[in-house]
Design an enzyme around this catalytic site. Structure first.
Site, mmCIF file in Angstrom:
data_model
loop_
_atom_site.group_PDB
_atom_site.id
_atom_site.type_symbol
_atom_site.label_atom_id
_atom_site.label_comp_id
_atom_site.label_asym_id
_atom_site.label_seq_id
_atom_site.Cartn_x
_atom_site.Cartn_y
_atom_site.Cartn_z
ATOM 1 N N CYS A 103 29.101 -31.644 152.043
ATOM 2 C CA CYS A 103 29.408 -31.604 150.605
ATOM 3 C C CYS A 103 28.275 -32.153 149.742
ATOM 4 C CB CYS A 103 30.698 -32.365 150.315
ATOM 5 S SG CYS A 103 32.131 -31.596 151.079
ATOM 6 N N HIS A 131 30.374 -33.666 142.533
ATOM 7 C CA HIS A 131 30.931 -32.798 143.573
ATOM 8 C C HIS A 131 32.432 -32.664 143.318
ATOM 9 C CE1 HIS A 131 32.260 -31.113 147.264
ATOM 10 N NE2 HIS A 131 32.719 -32.238 147.768
ATOM 11 N N ASN A 164 37.636 -27.543 146.808
ATOM 12 C CA ASN A 164 36.388 -28.111 147.319
ATOM 13 C C ASN A 164 35.578 -26.998 147.993
ATOM 14 O OD1 ASN A 164 34.370 -29.478 148.646
ATOM 15 N ND2 ASN A 164 35.708 -31.097 149.445
HETATM 16 O O1 UT7 Z 1 34.114 -33.438 149.862
HETATM 17 C C1 UT7 Z 1 34.335 -34.650 150.487
HETATM 18 C C2 UT7 Z 1 35.376 -34.439 151.471
HETATM 19 N N1 UT7 Z 1 36.719 -34.592 151.156
HETATM 20 C C3 UT7 Z 1 37.298 -35.364 150.225
HETATM 21 O O2 UT7 Z 1 36.705 -35.901 149.341
HETATM 22 C C4 UT7 Z 1 38.753 -35.578 150.379
HETATM 23 C C5 UT7 Z 1 39.088 -37.023 150.310
HETATM 24 N N2 UT7 Z 1 40.504 -37.291 150.460
HETATM 25 C C6 UT7 Z 1 41.431 -36.858 149.584
HETATM 26 O O3 UT7 Z 1 41.123 -36.167 148.630
HETATM 27 C C7 UT7 Z 1 42.859 -37.302 149.772
HETATM 28 O O4 UT7 Z 1 42.900 -38.317 150.735
HETATM 29 C C8 UT7 Z 1 43.816 -36.150 150.187
HETATM 30 C C9 UT7 Z 1 43.987 -35.196 149.016
HETATM 31 C C10 UT7 Z 1 43.245 -35.425 151.379
HETATM 32 C C11 UT7 Z 1 45.180 -36.715 150.547
HETATM 33 O O5 UT7 Z 1 45.695 -37.488 149.475
HETATM 34 P P1 UT7 Z 1 46.299 -38.923 149.769
HETATM 35 O O6 UT7 Z 1 46.848 -39.428 148.502
HETATM 36 O O7 UT7 Z 1 45.218 -39.732 150.438
HETATM 37 O O8 UT7 Z 1 47.480 -38.597 150.726
HETATM 38 P P2 UT7 Z 1 47.724 -39.081 152.238
HETATM 39 O O9 UT7 Z 1 46.695 -38.511 153.158
HETATM 40 O O10 UT7 Z 1 47.861 -40.569 152.187
HETATM 41 O O11 UT7 Z 1 49.104 -38.411 152.545
HETATM 42 C C12 UT7 Z 1 50.290 -38.765 151.852
HETATM 43 C C13 UT7 Z 1 51.449 -37.987 152.428
HETATM 44 C C14 UT7 Z 1 51.541 -38.038 153.948
HETATM 45 O O12 UT7 Z 1 52.886 -38.150 154.316
HETATM 46 P P3 UT7 Z 1 53.469 -39.574 154.805
HETATM 47 O O13 UT7 Z 1 52.632 -39.971 155.983
HETATM 48 O O14 UT7 Z 1 53.289 -40.488 153.616
HETATM 49 O O15 UT7 Z 1 54.881 -39.236 155.112
HETATM 50 C C15 UT7 Z 1 51.016 -36.682 154.355
HETATM 51 O O16 UT7 Z 1 51.544 -36.240 155.582
HETATM 52 O O17 UT7 Z 1 51.348 -36.603 152.072
HETATM 53 C C16 UT7 Z 1 51.487 -35.789 153.243
HETATM 54 N N3 UT7 Z 1 50.689 -34.591 153.082
HETATM 55 C C17 UT7 Z 1 51.123 -33.508 152.432
HETATM 56 N N4 UT7 Z 1 52.282 -33.222 151.827
HETATM 57 C C18 UT7 Z 1 52.393 -32.021 151.240
HETATM 58 C C19 UT7 Z 1 49.412 -34.384 153.505
HETATM 59 N N5 UT7 Z 1 49.014 -33.154 153.128
HETATM 60 C C20 UT7 Z 1 50.043 -32.595 152.460
HETATM 61 C C21 UT7 Z 1 50.226 -31.352 151.836
HETATM 62 N N6 UT7 Z 1 51.410 -31.110 151.229
HETATM 63 N N7 UT7 Z 1 49.268 -30.406 151.800
#
Ligand code: UT7
Length: 325
Positions: free
Chosen positions: A115, A252, A282
Site C-alpha cells: 500500500c 492512502h 483500498n
Molecule cells: O492499507 C493498509 C492495510 N489495511 C488497513 O489499513 C486496514 C486496517 N484495519 C482496519 O481497517 C480495521 O481493523 C478493519 C476495517 C479491518 C476492521 O475494523 P475493526 O473495527 O478493527 O473490527 P474488528 O477486526 O475488531 O472486528 C470487529 C467485529 C468482529 O466480531 P467479534 O469478534 O467482535 O464478534 C469481526 O468478526 O466485526 C466482525 N467482522 C465483520 N462483521 C461484519 C469482521 N469483518 C466483518 C464484516 N462484516 N465484513
C-alpha cells in the site's frame, strides 16, 4: 541558488467499469452495508473485468496523466510501476505498459511496497531524476487486488478494490525558495518484524502459487496512525513546514477512520482531507494517485498548492511526501 526538482506535470486515473456495492457483497458473505460503512467508510469498490490486467489499467491511467500533462509518451524515459499484483511473476508489468505506450527507450520496472508503493515509487523516481539519470518519469500505482482476495473471508474481501493512477514527473530547475514546485521531500520506512500481520499466503519461491491476502486488521489499524504521523512529522521537520501550511492532505485510502484519526493527530483541518475510499475501497498502491486525480479534476488541488501524501501497508512499509503542485 537554483535546484533541480521533480515537478508534477499531470496526473490521471482509471477505475474498471464494474461496481460492486456493499449490498451486493452482503449477499455473498456474512456482512452488511452498515458494518462496512461504519468501520471503513467504504460504500463500493470496482472489480476488473475478466482478462483486464494490472498493466491494462496502468496504461489507461498513464494515458490520462500524459494527456493532462499535455506531453507525448515518447518524452518519458522512466516508468516506475508500483504494484503487488503484477500480470506475471516476471517480466515486470512496467515493460508491458512501456510497450503499450510505444516507448522503446529508457527504463521501466515494477516496485513492490504494497500500500506504500506509490510513495516509494515517487521517492524512487524523484531520486533517479535528480541524480541526472533520467529526465521525465511516469509513476504509476495499479492493482488488481480482487485476484488475490479470499472471497469467503469477510474480514478482508470487503476492504479492497481494483484501480490505477499515475503522475508524470518532469525534472526542472526551480529557484530554491519556499515557492519551489515539485517533490520537496520524501521519507520511507519499513519494519519486517510486522510482515506476518498483512501478507499473501503464496508466492513463486514459497508455494509456487499466487496465494490469498491475509490480514490481522486490528493489529494493522493499531500501528497505522502512529506510523503515519511519525513519518509525516519527519517530512515537516525536513522542510520546516507544519500542518497549518498544508493545502491538501492526500492519504492512502484504506479506511476513513485511519485517515480521520491521522489528520486529527497531525492537526490537519478536516476540510483539507482528500478522501475517495468510499468509492473504490483500498486499491493499495493505486489509492493515492486515484485520490490525487480526483482532487485535481474537480480543481481542489491547484498549481502552487502544498500537498501532503502518506501511506502505510504490508511489511510494514510506510512513507510520506510533500509536493508543491
Ligand atoms: O492499507 C493498509 C492495510 N489495511 C488497513 O489499513 C486496514 C486496517 N484495519 C482496519 O481497517 C480495521 O481493523 C478493519 C476495517 C479491518 C476492521 O475494523 P475493526 O473495527 O478493527 O473490527 P474488528 O477486526 O475488531 O472486528 C470487529 C467485529 C468482529 O466480531 P467479534 O469478534 O467482535 O464478534 C469481526 O468478526 O466485526 C466482525 N467482522 C465483520 N462483521 C461484519 C469482521 N469483518 C466483518 C464484516 N462484516 N465484513
Amino acid at each position: 541558488m537554483s535546484v533541480l526538482r521533480s515537478v508534477v506535470l499531470g496526473c490521471g486515473s482509471y477505475l474498471p467499469a464494474r461496481v460492486v456495492t456493499n449490498h451486493e457483497l452482503a449477499k455473498a458473505v456474512e456482512t452488511s452495508d452498515e458494518w462496512i460503512v461504519q468501520r471503513t467508510g467504504i460504500h463500493e469498490r470496482r472489480i476488473a473485468a475478466t482478462g483486464e490486467l494490472t498493466s491494462d489499467m496502468a496504461v489507461h491511467a498513464a494515458k490520462a496523466a500524459l494527456a493532462a500533462a499535455k506531453i507525448e509518451a515518447d518524452s518519458i524515459d522512466l516508468i516506475v510501476l508500483a504494484t503487488s499484483t503484477p500480470d506475471q511473476t516476471f517480466p515486470a508489468s512496467a515493460v508491458s505498459v512501456q510497450a503499450q505506450l510505444g516507448i522503446h527507450h529508457g527504463a521501466a520496472f515494477d516496485l513492490q511496497a504494497v500500500c506504500s508503493g506509490f510513495v516509494f515509487g515517487l521517492a524512487t523516481a524523484d531520486s533517479m531524476l535528480r541524480s541526472g539519470s533520467f529526465k521525465r518519469a511516469l509513476v504509476i500505482g495499479s492493482e488488481t487486488f480482487s485476484r488475490i482476495l479470499d472471497w469467503n473471508d469477510r474480514t478482508t474481501c470487503v476492504l479492497f478494490g481494483d484501480g490505477a493512477g499515475a503522475v508524470v514527473l518532469d525534472l526542472q530547475e526551480q529557484p530554491g525558495t519556499r515557492e519551489d514546485r515539485g517533490v520537496l521531500t520524501t521519507h520511507l520506512r519499513s519494519d519486517g518484524r510486522h510482515k506476518g500481520k498483512l501478507y499473501v499466503d503464496g508466492g513463486p519461491s514459497s508455494t509456487q502459487t499466487v496465494g490469498h491476502l491475509r490480514m490481522e486488521g486490528r493489529e494493522v489499524f493499531r500501528h497505522a496512525v502512529s506510523m503515519i504521523t511519525d513519518v509525516v512529522v519527519d517530512a515537516f521537520k525536513a522542510t520546516g513546514y507544519s500542518a497549518a501550511d498544508i493545502d491538501w492532505f492526500v492519504p492512502h485510502q484504506a479506511n476513513r477512520r485511519i485517515i480521520d484519526a491521522s489528520a486529527h493527530k497531525l492537526g490537519i483541518a478536516p476540510e483539507k482531507i482528500v478522501a475517495t475510499v468510499d468509492r473504490h475501497g483500498n486499491t493499495s498502491a493505486a489509492s493515492i494517485p486515484l485520490a490525487l486525480a480526483d482532487a485535481v479534476a474537480d480543481r481542489r488541488i491547484k498549481r502552487g498548492d502544498l500537498v501532503l501524501l502518506e501511506a502505510m501497508g504490508g511489511g510494514f512499509t510506510w512513507g510520506a511526501a510533500l509536493v508543491r503542485w
